[in-house]
Design a protein around this motif. Structure first.
Motif, PDB file in Angstrom:
ATOM      1  N   THR A 177       0.906  -1.035  -0.089  1.00 57.26           N
ATOM      2  CA  THR A 177      -0.047   0.136   0.241  1.00 57.26           C
ATOM      3  C   THR A 177       0.796   1.264   0.074  1.00 57.26           C
ATOM      4  OG1 THR A 177      -1.772  -1.165   1.095  1.00 57.26           O
ATOM      5  CG2 THR A 177      -1.684   1.263   1.269  1.00 57.26           C
ATOM      6  N   VAL A 178       1.918   1.257   0.944  1.00 55.05           N
ATOM      7  CA  VAL A 178       2.718   2.415   0.743  1.00 55.05           C
ATOM      8  C   VAL A 178       3.405   2.610  -0.421  1.00 55.05           C
ATOM      9  CG1 VAL A 178       4.971   3.395   2.167  1.00 55.05           C
ATOM     10  CG2 VAL A 178       3.260   2.358   3.314  1.00 55.05           C
ATOM     11  N   ALA A 179       3.987   1.408  -1.086  1.00 55.65           N
ATOM     12  CA  ALA A 179       4.541   1.713  -2.443  1.00 55.65           C
ATOM     13  C   ALA A 179       3.648   2.045  -3.456  1.00 55.65           C
ATOM     14  CB  ALA A 179       5.058   0.480  -2.959  1.00 55.65           C
ATOM     15  N   HIS A 180       2.401   1.854  -3.339  1.00 59.77           N
ATOM     16  CA  HIS A 180       1.585   2.385  -4.283  1.00 59.77           C
ATOM     17  C   HIS A 180       1.091   3.811  -3.975  1.00 59.77           C
ATOM     18  CE1 HIS A 180       0.072  -1.143  -6.661  1.00 59.77           C
ATOM     19  NE2 HIS A 180      -0.017  -1.840  -5.389  1.00 59.77           N
ATOM     20  N   THR A 200       2.082   7.080  -6.620  1.00 57.56           N
ATOM     21  CA  THR A 200       0.755   7.981  -6.775  1.00 57.56           C
ATOM     22  C   THR A 200       1.325   9.335  -6.477  1.00 57.56           C
ATOM     23  OG1 THR A 200      -0.929   6.328  -6.366  1.00 57.56           O
ATOM     24  CG2 THR A 200      -1.710   8.795  -6.294  1.00 57.56           C
ATOM     25  N   ILE A 201       1.691   9.674  -5.332  1.00 58.18           N
ATOM     26  CA  ILE A 201       2.463  10.881  -4.929  1.00 58.18           C
ATOM     27  C   ILE A 201       3.187  11.531  -6.068  1.00 58.18           C
ATOM     28  CG2 ILE A 201       3.865  12.273  -3.288  1.00 58.18           C
ATOM     29  CD1 ILE A 201       2.421  10.430  -1.112  1.00 58.18           C
ATOM     30  N   GLU A 202       4.111  10.780  -6.594  1.00 60.44           N
ATOM     31  CA  GLU A 202       5.168  10.963  -7.448  1.00 60.44           C
ATOM     32  C   GLU A 202       4.523  11.484  -8.735  1.00 60.44           C
ATOM     33  OE1 GLU A 202       8.109   8.051  -7.985  1.00 60.44           O
ATOM     34  OE2 GLU A 202       8.550   7.728  -5.871  1.00 60.44           O
ATOM     35  N   GLU A 203       3.431  10.577  -9.340  1.00 56.45           N
ATOM     36  CA  GLU A 203       2.801  11.032 -10.449  1.00 56.45           C
ATOM     37  C   GLU A 203       2.086  12.401 -10.215  1.00 56.45           C
ATOM     38  OE1 GLU A 203       0.188   7.631 -11.112  1.00 56.45           O
ATOM     39  OE2 GLU A 203       1.864   6.323 -11.765  1.00 56.45           O
ATOM     40  N   LEU A 204       1.386  12.586  -9.076  1.00 55.90           N
ATOM     41  CA  LEU A 204       0.719  13.884  -9.023  1.00 55.90           C
ATOM     42  C   LEU A 204       1.641  15.052  -8.970  1.00 55.90           C
ATOM     43  CD1 LEU A 204      -1.751  12.822  -6.079  1.00 55.90           C
ATOM     44  CD2 LEU A 204      -2.393  13.563  -8.422  1.00 55.90           C
TER      45      LEU A 204
END
Length: 73
Positions: free
Chosen positions: A17-20, A24-28
């Motif tokens: 979950t943390v990896a996902h 997501t944070i990097e993509e945002l």
């Protein structure tokens, strides 16, 4: 032993979950950075257009024309 396996499974799930979330944070962040660049470019372009419009108005004498609505409005 079953309790240990259960804890390991929960830890694995949390790590996944943390990896996902990190992905997501990097993509945002990439999206926000791209949008900021585009907004900055649009602001500069808009400022240049405003300057050009002002130059055209001054050259044509349009600045002296009142910008009131006609009486039939």
């Amino acid at each position: 032993m079953a309790e240990r396996d259960e804890l390991e499974a929960r830890c694995d799930a949390l790590e996944e979950t943390v990896a996902h979330h990190q992905q997501t944070i990097e993509e945002l962040n990439e999206t926000i950075t791209a949008q900021w660049r585009e907004i900055d470019a649009l602001k500069r372009h808009f400022a240049r257009l405003g300057e050009r419009l002002q130059e055209v108005e001054e050259a044509s004498g349009a600045g002296a024309v009142p910008s009131e609505k006609p009486p039939h409005y």
